[in-house]
Design a protein around this motif. Structure first.
Motif, short mmCIF file in Angstrom:
data_model
loop_
_atom_site.label_atom_id
_atom_site.label_comp_id
_atom_site.label_asym_id
_atom_site.label_seq_id
_atom_site.Cartn_x
_atom_site.Cartn_y
_atom_site.Cartn_z
N TYR A 60 0.58 -32.49 -32.73
CA TYR A 60 1.56 -31.46 -32.41
C TYR A 60 1.58 -31.24 -30.90
N VAL A 61 2.75 -31.40 -30.31
CA VAL A 61 2.93 -31.16 -28.88
C VAL A 61 3.44 -29.74 -28.70
N ILE A 62 2.72 -28.96 -27.90
CA ILE A 62 3.00 -27.53 -27.74
C ILE A 62 3.46 -27.28 -26.31
N SER A 63 4.69 -26.84 -26.17
CA SER A 63 5.23 -26.58 -24.84
C SER A 63 5.10 -25.11 -24.50
N LYS A 64 5.54 -24.73 -23.30
CA LYS A 64 5.50 -23.33 -22.89
C LYS A 64 6.82 -22.62 -23.21
N SER A 65 7.79 -23.36 -23.76
CA SER A 65 9.09 -22.78 -24.06
C SER A 65 8.98 -21.84 -25.25
N LYS A 66 9.45 -20.63 -25.07
CA LYS A 66 9.39 -19.64 -26.12
C LYS A 66 10.37 -20.01 -27.25
N VAL A 67 9.95 -19.72 -28.49
CA VAL A 67 10.85 -19.89 -29.62
C VAL A 67 11.69 -18.64 -29.76
N ASN A 68 12.82 -18.79 -30.37
CA ASN A 68 13.68 -17.62 -30.59
C ASN A 68 13.10 -16.73 -31.66
N SER A 69 13.13 -15.46 -31.44
CA SER A 69 12.58 -14.50 -32.40
C SER A 69 13.44 -14.45 -33.64
N ARG B 289 6.11 -31.92 -33.92
CA ARG B 289 5.17 -32.86 -34.55
C ARG B 289 5.57 -34.27 -34.15
N THR B 290 4.66 -35.02 -33.55
CA THR B 290 4.96 -36.37 -33.09
C THR B 290 4.33 -37.45 -33.95
N GLU B 291 3.42 -37.05 -34.83
CA GLU B 291 2.79 -38.01 -35.74
C GLU B 291 2.31 -37.24 -36.96
N CYS B 292 2.34 -37.92 -38.12
CA CYS B 292 2.00 -37.23 -39.36
C CYS B 292 1.24 -38.16 -40.29
N LEU B 293 0.12 -37.69 -40.81
CA LEU B 293 -0.67 -38.50 -41.73
C LEU B 293 0.10 -38.86 -42.99
N SER B 294 0.86 -37.91 -43.52
CA SER B 294 1.58 -38.16 -44.76
C SER B 294 2.75 -39.13 -44.58
N ALA B 295 3.12 -39.39 -43.32
CA ALA B 295 4.18 -40.36 -43.01
C ALA B 295 3.61 -41.69 -42.54
N VAL C 8 -1.72 -30.46 -26.80
CA VAL C 8 -1.58 -31.32 -27.97
C VAL C 8 -2.72 -31.00 -28.93
N ILE C 9 -2.37 -30.64 -30.15
CA ILE C 9 -3.36 -30.47 -31.21
C ILE C 9 -3.33 -31.72 -32.08
N LYS C 10 -4.49 -32.31 -32.31
CA LYS C 10 -4.60 -33.49 -33.16
C LYS C 10 -5.46 -33.17 -34.37
#
Length: 213
Positions: A204-213, A191-197, A155-157
């Motif tokens: 930001y919750v970061i999983s190990k699941s790869k994104v599609n290229s 993104r689970t929370e946003c200052l502008s909202a 999680v990046i905050k």
């Protein structure tokens, strides 16, 4: 009481250096009508904290004298209206070319940031990518931190948004940040929370699941 008096004096010194630099300790003493010892104590503190710089003035006769000026760090004490100018320019561009052009600008900025950072991060393990991305955001003023959960997700905050005035009006800026994170990390990011909202931070919750290229 003494603390508030000292703070007021330091503010006066900062203002003098902003408007009249370079100044010597004697110049400041004469202006403020306090002892030179007190002035030097404040200058020493400001120098220690990185808010002033000095150089030595060497006259033809007599002893060298230190002259003081503000450092770049001290500029944060003085009001800036960059965001107002930026918003005005974006609004003019929107009226002239439409909101799609604004979105295109954010997309191009995202691509430039990808190109700037992706090569250095490409072969790193996910944990190191997260660490580097957090540092990048910190360097850009986001007051970011990260943590790893027991299930291996990160999680990046971000506790500050240096472009909040723009993001509040143009949500595509936030969308591009999310896409930038996914592109650099090459995994799924939510993104689970946003200052502008209205949130207290951007998360930001970061999983190990790869994104599609």
């Amino acid at each position: 009481m003494n603390k508030s008096i000292e703070l007021s004096t330091r503010e006066q010194i900062l203002h003098m250096l902003k408007t009249k630099a370079p100044l010597t300790a004697k110049d400041i003493t004469n202006e403020l009508q306090i002892t030179e010892m007190a002035v030097r104590r404040h200058l020493s503190t400001l120098d220690r904290d990185g808010y002033i710089e000095y150089s030595m003035l060497r006259p033809m006769m007599g002893r060298p004298t230190a002259t003081y000026r503000l450092s770049e760090l001290a500029e944060a004490f003085f009001p800036k209206t960059y965001h107002t100018l930026t918003l005005d320019l974006l609004e003019e561009l929107k009226e002239e070319s439409g909101e799609d052009m604004i979105n295109l600008l954010f997309e191009r900025r995202k691509i430039k940031l990808e190109q700037k950072y992706e090569h250095a991060m490409a072969e790193l393990p996910l944990s190191e990518k997260v660490r580097q991305l957090t540092q990048i955001q910190n360097d850009n003023g986001y007051m970011a931190e990260y943590e790893e959960d027991a299930d291996g997700t990160f999680v990046i905050k971000e506790h500050n948004c240096p472009i909040s005035h723009i993001a509040n009006q143009y949500n595509h800026a936030c969308h591009c940040e999310l896409e930038l994170f996914q592109s650099l990390l090459q995994v799924d990011v939510q993104r689970t929370e946003c200052l502008s909202a209205g949130g207290t931070k951007c998360a930001y919750v970061i999983s190990k699941s790869k994104v599609n290229s």
